[in-house]
Design a protein around this motif. Structure first.
Motif, mmCIF file in Angstrom:
data_model
loop_
_atom_site.group_PDB
_atom_site.id
_atom_site.type_symbol
_atom_site.label_atom_id
_atom_site.label_comp_id
_atom_site.label_asym_id
_atom_site.label_seq_id
_atom_site.Cartn_x
_atom_site.Cartn_y
_atom_site.Cartn_z
ATOM 1 N N MET A 281 -0.730 -2.526 3.991
ATOM 2 C CA MET A 281 -1.350 -1.623 3.507
ATOM 3 C C MET A 281 -0.391 -0.870 2.317
ATOM 4 O O MET A 281 -0.762 -0.422 1.411
ATOM 5 C CB MET A 281 -1.848 -0.532 4.250
ATOM 6 N N PHE A 282 0.740 -0.890 2.842
ATOM 7 C CA PHE A 282 1.910 -0.165 2.144
ATOM 8 C C PHE A 282 2.444 -1.170 1.185
ATOM 9 O O PHE A 282 3.363 -0.985 0.255
ATOM 10 C CB PHE A 282 3.030 0.603 2.954
ATOM 11 N N GLY A 283 2.371 -2.572 1.358
ATOM 12 C CA GLY A 283 3.058 -3.567 0.630
ATOM 13 C C GLY A 283 4.594 -3.216 0.590
ATOM 14 O O GLY A 283 5.334 -3.506 -0.118
ATOM 15 N N ALA A 284 5.074 -3.228 2.084
ATOM 16 C CA ALA A 284 6.403 -2.947 2.091
ATOM 17 C C ALA A 284 7.237 -4.104 2.793
ATOM 18 O O ALA A 284 6.548 -4.962 3.323
ATOM 19 C CB ALA A 284 6.494 -1.619 3.155
ATOM 20 N N LYS A 285 8.346 -4.176 2.661
ATOM 21 C CA LYS A 285 9.367 -5.074 3.414
ATOM 22 C C LYS A 285 9.744 -4.347 4.968
ATOM 23 O O LYS A 285 9.842 -3.204 5.025
ATOM 24 C CB LYS A 285 10.845 -5.087 2.863
ATOM 25 N N LEU A 286 9.577 -5.363 5.762
ATOM 26 C CA LEU A 286 9.576 -5.074 7.267
ATOM 27 C C LEU A 286 10.989 -5.224 7.694
ATOM 28 O O LEU A 286 11.390 -6.658 7.603
ATOM 29 C CB LEU A 286 8.702 -5.645 7.975
ATOM 30 N N PHE B 299 4.939 9.794 -2.253
ATOM 31 C CA PHE B 299 4.831 8.904 -0.772
ATOM 32 C C PHE B 299 4.511 7.504 -1.299
ATOM 33 O O PHE B 299 3.529 7.228 -1.454
ATOM 34 C CB PHE B 299 3.716 9.678 -0.113
ATOM 35 N N LYS B 300 5.726 6.915 -1.066
ATOM 36 C CA LYS B 300 5.365 5.343 -1.267
ATOM 37 C C LYS B 300 6.378 4.740 -0.310
ATOM 38 O O LYS B 300 7.556 5.166 -0.241
ATOM 39 C CB LYS B 300 5.846 4.781 -2.632
ATOM 40 N N ILE B 301 5.977 3.792 0.427
ATOM 41 C CA ILE B 301 6.508 2.801 1.434
ATOM 42 C C ILE B 301 6.956 1.787 1.052
ATOM 43 O O ILE B 301 6.209 0.903 0.851
ATOM 44 C CB ILE B 301 5.605 2.800 2.939
ATOM 45 N N ARG B 302 8.353 1.604 0.767
ATOM 46 C CA ARG B 302 8.796 0.299 0.559
ATOM 47 C C ARG B 302 9.379 -0.532 1.639
ATOM 48 O O ARG B 302 9.554 -1.639 1.628
ATOM 49 C CB ARG B 302 9.776 0.641 -0.813
#
Length: 281
Positions: free
Chosen positions: A181-186, A153-156
């Motif tokens: 928190m996830f360090g993701a691109k939106l 489970f990783k949210i990129r």
């Protein structure tokens, strides 16, 4: 993020949700409550000594055996999911499922609910929906729904669909929190449909203004054409390789919900990737 609630019915989807909750708890230091609600056609409660109150003698014996078996299954679930370093507590109760979940959210000051979703379709969806859908509609905290197993489970990449008008400001701080928190691109996206068509130029300007107003970072702006909003969100999410869809819901109930529906609840039922929803106050 201090408290995560994971309602479980011991299904594969509920186990998947527990595994995801453990990953999030490790990132945030949150504690997890595993909750199972035994829903019975009788009225039961517990005395101050923990004794079961309600029903006749045979019904009480049956209920106690059912609760004992449930507690065993809870312990088995906890043993089979590796959660070293994460505090996990269990609760089993006899109550209405949705009412109990809402009470725990309020009493325990839950910050996030992580639920498995089996989805609902056809007449079942029209008449009653799913328990997960009902929690999404009524919960006062964010709800993350998980359907299939997620081995790592990783949210990129996060898809954020909206009309980018005033009401997005109600949930924007929560959007930003989970993105960070996830360090993701939106990936901001407006789904342009025949019934709500707008100029792409106007839409991109609106998204840019919203992003600047709310201090969004690490994002893209997108206009996606499709026949209906739900299909557009799912198709766009697949194209950008999204790991999560994040959106707000009005939480309408009764006739208002029947007439207007909810795109967020439709996604919960039909999306194969996790969906994180926020209830607009």
């Amino acid at each position: 993020m201090r408290r995560i609630l994971v309602p479980t019915d011991f299904s594969d989807q509920a186990r998947n949700a527990f595994e995801v909750a453990v990953v999030i708890a490790r990132q945030t230091g949150a504690a997890i409550k595993l909750l199972h609600v035994v829903e019975m056609p009788y009225s039961y409660s517990f005395s101050v000594t923990g004794d079961l109150v309600g029903g006749n003698g045979m019904e009480q014996v049956y209920m106690m055996k059912l609760l004992e078996n449930t507690k065993y299954r809870m312990a088995e679930l906890e043993r089979t999911v590796e959660h070293a370093g994460v505090e996990v507590v269990q609760e089993v109760d006899a109550d209405n499922v949705i009412r109990k979940i809402r009470r725990v959210i309020s009493d325990d000051k839950v910050d996030l609910v992580v639920m498995g979703s089996k989805g609902a379709s056809g007449m079942d969806e029209f008449l009653i929906g799913s328990n997960t859908e009902k929690v999404v509609r009524t919960a006062e905290c964010p709800v993350l729904t998980v359907k299939g197993p997620i081995s790592n489970f990783k949210i990129r990449n996060i898809v954020l669909p909206s009309d980018f008008k005033r009401e997005i400001g109600t949930a924007v701080e929560k959007f930003k929190y989970f993105q960070q928190m996830f360090g993701a691109k939106l990936h901001l996206v407006y789904i342009n449909t025949p019934g709500a068509f707008e100029s792409s130029t106007i839409l991109r300007t609106r998204m840019q203004e919203a992003a600047e107003r709310y201090g969004l970072q690490n994002y893209t702006s997108n206009v996606y054409n499709d026949v209906i909003e739900e299909n557009g969100i799912l198709n766009f999410a697949e194209e950008v390789g999204a790991d999560l869809v994040m959106m707000a819901t009005h939480g309408r109930t009764g006739l208002a919900h029947l007439l207007s529906g909810s795109i967020a609840e439709d996604l919960v039922n039909h999306s194969n990737i996790p969906v994180l929803t926020f209830h607009l106050k």
